[in-house]
Design an enzyme around this catalytic site. Structure first.
Site, PDB file in Angstrom:
ATOM      1  N   ARG A 168      61.375 -48.404  -7.611  1.00  0.00           N
ATOM      2  CA  ARG A 168      62.822 -48.197  -7.700  1.00  0.00           C
ATOM      3  C   ARG A 168      63.598 -49.402  -7.221  1.00  0.00           C
ATOM      4  NH1 ARG A 168      63.245 -42.468  -7.001  1.00  0.00           N
ATOM      5  NH2 ARG A 168      65.284 -42.749  -6.081  1.00  0.00           N
ATOM      6  N   THR A 169      63.286 -49.879  -6.031  1.00  0.00           N
ATOM      7  CA  THR A 169      64.070 -50.985  -5.477  1.00  0.00           C
ATOM      8  C   THR A 169      63.882 -52.239  -6.322  1.00  0.00           C
ATOM      9  OG1 THR A 169      63.725 -50.014  -3.305  1.00  0.00           O
ATOM     10  CG2 THR A 169      64.537 -52.255  -3.357  1.00  0.00           C
TER      11      THR A 169
ATOM     12  N   LYS B 297      44.140 -64.223  -1.567  1.00  0.00           N
ATOM     13  CA  LYS B 297      43.306 -65.419  -1.447  1.00  0.00           C
ATOM     14  C   LYS B 297      43.433 -66.046  -0.070  1.00  0.00           C
ATOM     15  CE  LYS B 297      44.027 -66.395  -6.337  1.00  0.00           C
ATOM     16  NZ  LYS B 297      44.921 -67.163  -7.203  1.00  0.00           N
TER      17      LYS B 297
ATOM     18  N   ARG C 215      60.392 -57.933  -0.091  1.00  0.00           N
ATOM     19  CA  ARG C 215      59.966 -56.746   0.661  1.00  0.00           C
ATOM     20  C   ARG C 215      58.612 -57.046   1.283  1.00  0.00           C
ATOM     21  NH1 ARG C 215      59.947 -50.564  -1.283  1.00  0.00           N
ATOM     22  NH2 ARG C 215      62.102 -50.889  -0.660  1.00  0.00           N
TER      23      ARG C 215
ATOM     24  N   HIS D  59      66.551 -52.171   5.915  1.00  0.00           N
ATOM     25  CA  HIS D  59      66.613 -52.108   4.467  1.00  0.00           C
ATOM     26  C   HIS D  59      68.104 -52.109   4.122  1.00  0.00           C
ATOM     27  CE1 HIS D  59      65.848 -51.393   0.381  1.00  0.00           C
ATOM     28  NE2 HIS D  59      65.169 -50.273   0.411  1.00  0.00           N
TER      29      HIS D  59
END
Lengths: 311, 426
Positions: free
Chosen positions: A58-59, A86, A108, A136
């Site tokens: 969604r974000t 890696k 994020r 957030h």
């Protein structure tokens, strides 16, 4: 109006007037988004990279649409699948991307503070799309816009935030934002998920939901993560729903015009009753998603404006 | 051999709690005689201290030197130079290397390395359990014969109380000192900060300060059972102090230390996730810090250590939760501790009681005093000279200090080990 910030890392750094500025500009984009021609060119020529070190649908989609509607070149990077595996460090990844001259970096990350760390190492504007249990900010801004449109104001409201406050960055950012805008905030949940130290932020804490919901204007539900359901923090899903799930009976204790919010994705039948979530007279959950795109467009425009002035 | 007279010195004597102007005569690596007023010249080399402080050299319990395993972080040579520059004349090294120092053979290796490279005294500690994993005790007797001065699993708490009680019982029979990290392992699991408003705001996994008291209470109960000699490496919270006080009053063989970071910094110093401030246990509230300072003043907490823990840049340039814990402090121990002197919270004899006299006593060393016959392990320092700390000027191979860029007051002028000058400020 001057928005004196290089990055949007959290609500903590914003003033009342910063918050109002973002919301006012977002209103303009709500109108634009409802037209059939949804395009603007305020970000044209700019490059936006979405770096998601944690799963998000969604974000990430919201930021992508916001960037594209403003004319930016948008690139998505699923960081879980890439260099981190890696063994590359966060800072090296940031430096590598920085060398490609992006203008906006949307990040994020599963660890608190990781986005702050990254912002110290790059030249472009960084937007925090959620860091660990910290902040957030765009979620809190879209919630604020939703409340302001539904209630006609964003101050002197009684707002209940219910559920897993301890692990929620959404709760922290909302607590800070709504506090800055001078609202009364109640935190409702079992003490394992709503620790006492949150009282020091000026919130009232309730472990009885029926008491906590009395006469509130806004009921904000939080998502309960699956991995926290069994035994660790609460005894079971069904006991949680019984005591802390929002249903019509509990909502009846709030003001008659109280709105119901949820940042999504919802667990129907765990923290919220499915019928209630779909009730268009009470639930503003879909509108929250709509406001999300507009708020992100506004935030990116303000940051890009600063970048262009600096250049 | 050396024959020195220090004149015009503020003699810091932690044994008698005095801070008087006088002179001190060193002969053959030992303190020969001292006095007040005019010094007798006796054909010795005269060092005019110009009114600066002369104190017993610091005995620092709990220094990590990263040999074997991670010599790029700190070697015996670099740690020794850092210690000399910091006025530390004896470093008591931790066994939390990789591999852990848990056999006489590994211990002999580090002893050899230390003797070859370090200009200060190095006394090694050994692990209490094999691999520091809390299951089987090490060869405590053999390790003692090889030179281990104490036994510790460092920040690994032995969760199994049966294992720990047997190790304590066996250690008692050898007369060995056990050093432990009082912390409830379950409650503190995964924590990067102390729980409270600050950790909640930053969204960091946090531990209640109660975990320290729980760990200490458990260890005290085991001491009552076993009668072992025990030292708590770091007591950092107010809530643990009454338990410590009670245990001492009941006559248990227990002492406690604290780190210079917990005495001079608090949880808010972490600010925007500054990982150089991540230490173990995490920094505490200001109330806790003040309580710990008072406990050092009253002698309830016996020892101040640097808890010198070198970490390279890579292990610190990470999100706070993932970053390594620990800070280097051999060179900043004295200037940081002097903050408490300048704040008029602790006087100099009290500071040196905690940094020299008590740690020496706990390990049965003759140093840590300014009395006749003691080894001439000395530090000459000017407590007032101001400076801004530049971490890249440190002699340690790792520069992870929380004091970078901070204003400090007090610098070491010269350091002597057994009467030999091992450091002089350029």
């Amino acid at each position: 109006m001057r928005f004196a910030h290089r990055h949007l890392l959290g609500i903590e750094h914003l003033s009342q007037s910063d918050i109002t500025a973002i919301l006012d500009l977002a209103e303009k984009y709500v109108d634009l988004n409802r037209q059939s021609a949804k395009h603007s060119d305020v970000l044209s020529g700019l490059t936006q990279i979405n770096m998601f070190f944690e799963n998000s649908t969604r974000t990430q989609a919201s930021f992508e649409i916001a960037g594209k509607r403003l004319g930016a070149d948008v690139m998505n990077m699923a960081m879980q699948a890439s260099s981190i595996k890696k063994g590359e460090t966060l800072i090296d990844t940031a430096m590598t991307l920085n060398a490609m001259h992006p203008d906006l970096l949307v990040v994020r990350h599963p660890h608190s503070g990781a986005v702050d760390l990254l912002a110290q190492k790059v030249n472009c504007a960084v937007l925090n799309a959620g860091d660990g249990k910290h902040e957030h900010p765009t979620q809190a801004l879209l919630d604020a816009l939703t409340i302001r449109r539904a209630k006609g104001r964003l101050h002197r409201l009684n707002i209940a935030i219910c559920g897993d406050v301890a692990h929620s960055r959404v709760a922290r950012s909302n607590l800070i934002l709504l506090g800055k805008m001078e609202n009364r905030i109640r935190l409702i949940g079992p003490p394992t998920l709503v620790p006492g130290q949150f009282a020091e932020f000026g919130a009232e804490i309730y472990d009885d939901m029926n008491e906590g919901l009395r006469d509130v204007d806004v009921v904000m539900m939080l998502r309960l993560q699956k991995e926290r359901m069994d035994g660790g923090f609460i005894p079971s899903e069904r006991e949680y729903y019984h005591r802390y799930g929002l249903d019509a009976a509990k909502l009846a204790l709030a003001k008659p015009d109280a709105i119901v919010m949820h940042p999504g994705p919802m667990n129907r039948g765990v923290e919220i009753d499915g019928t209630l979530a779909d009730d268009i007279n009470r639930s503003v959950i879909q509108e929250q998603v709509e406001m999300g795109v507009a708020v992100r467009m506004a935030a990116m425009e303000l940051l890009a404006r600063n970048q262009r002035e600096a250049a | 051999m050396s024959n020195l007279i220090f004149t015009n010195a503020r003699l810091i004597d932690p044994e008698n709690g005095t801070d008087n102007l006088g002179w001190l005569h060193v002969s053959d690596g030992r303190i020969a005689v001292r006095g007040e007023g005019e010094a007798p010249a006796k054909g010795a080399q005269v060092i005019d201290c110009g009114g600066q402080c002369l104190a017993p050299g610091i005995v620092d319990i709990g220094v990590k030197v990263c040999e074997p395993g991670e010599r790029h972080k700190e070697s015996y040579k670099s740690a020794g130079l850092a210690a000399a520059a910091g006025g530390v004349t004896t470093i008591v090294t931790r066994p939390d290397t990789s591999p852990a120092i848990d056999t006489p053979e590994t211990l002999e290796f580090v002893t050899r390395r230390a003797q070859a490279d370090a200009p200060v005294n190095v006394l090694p500690m050994a692990a209490l359990t094999k691999g520091r994993d809390g299951r089987e005790m090490t060869e405590i007797g053999f390790l003692q014969d090889a030179g281990a001065v104490a036994f510790t699993d460092c920040d690994h708490v032995i969760a199994n109380t049966k294992v720990f009680s047997r190790a304590l019982t066996y250690a008692r029979s050898c007369g060995a000192l056990v050093i432990a990290h009082p912390q409830d392992p379950g409650l503190s699991d995964g924590a990067a900060a102390t729980s409270g408003k600050f950790a909640a705001l930053r969204g960091l996994p946090a531990v209640s300060p109660m975990a320290e008291r729980m760990g200490l209470d458990r260890d005290i109960a085991l001491l009552e059972m076993t009668g072992a000699a025990y030292h708590a490496d770091q007591i950092t919270t107010a809530r643990a102090l009454p338990a410590l006080e009670r245990a001492k009053r009941n006559g248990l063989d227990i002492t406690a230390g604290t780190s210079v970071h917990h005495l001079t910094l608090n949880e808010l110093d972490v600010a925007d996730y500054r990982t150089f401030f991540k230490v173990k246990p995490p920094l505490r509230s200001e109330d806790d810090r003040q309580a710990v300072i008072a406990a050092v003043r009253d002698g309830l907490i016996d020892i101040i250590s640097s808890m010198h823990t070198p970490q390279d840049e890579e292990s610190k340039r990470l999100p706070f939760e993932e970053a390594a814990s620990g800070a280097v402090a051999l060179e900043t121990l004295l200037p940081a501790a002097l903050r408490l002197y300048h704040a008029e919270q602790l006087d100099l004899p009290t500071l040196f009681r905690a940094m020299a006299l008590n740690p020496a006593k706990r390990l049965g060393l003759a140093s840590g005093v300014l009395s006749k016959g003691a080894p001439a392990d000395l530090v000459l320092f000017d407590p007032d000279v101001p400076f801004v700390l530049d971490r890249f000027a440190l002699k340690s191979k790792s520069q992870n200090t929380p004091f970078d860029g901070q204003r400090m007051q007090g610098k070491v002028t010269a350091t002597y080990v057994a009467g030999q000058e091992v450091y002089r400020r350029p």
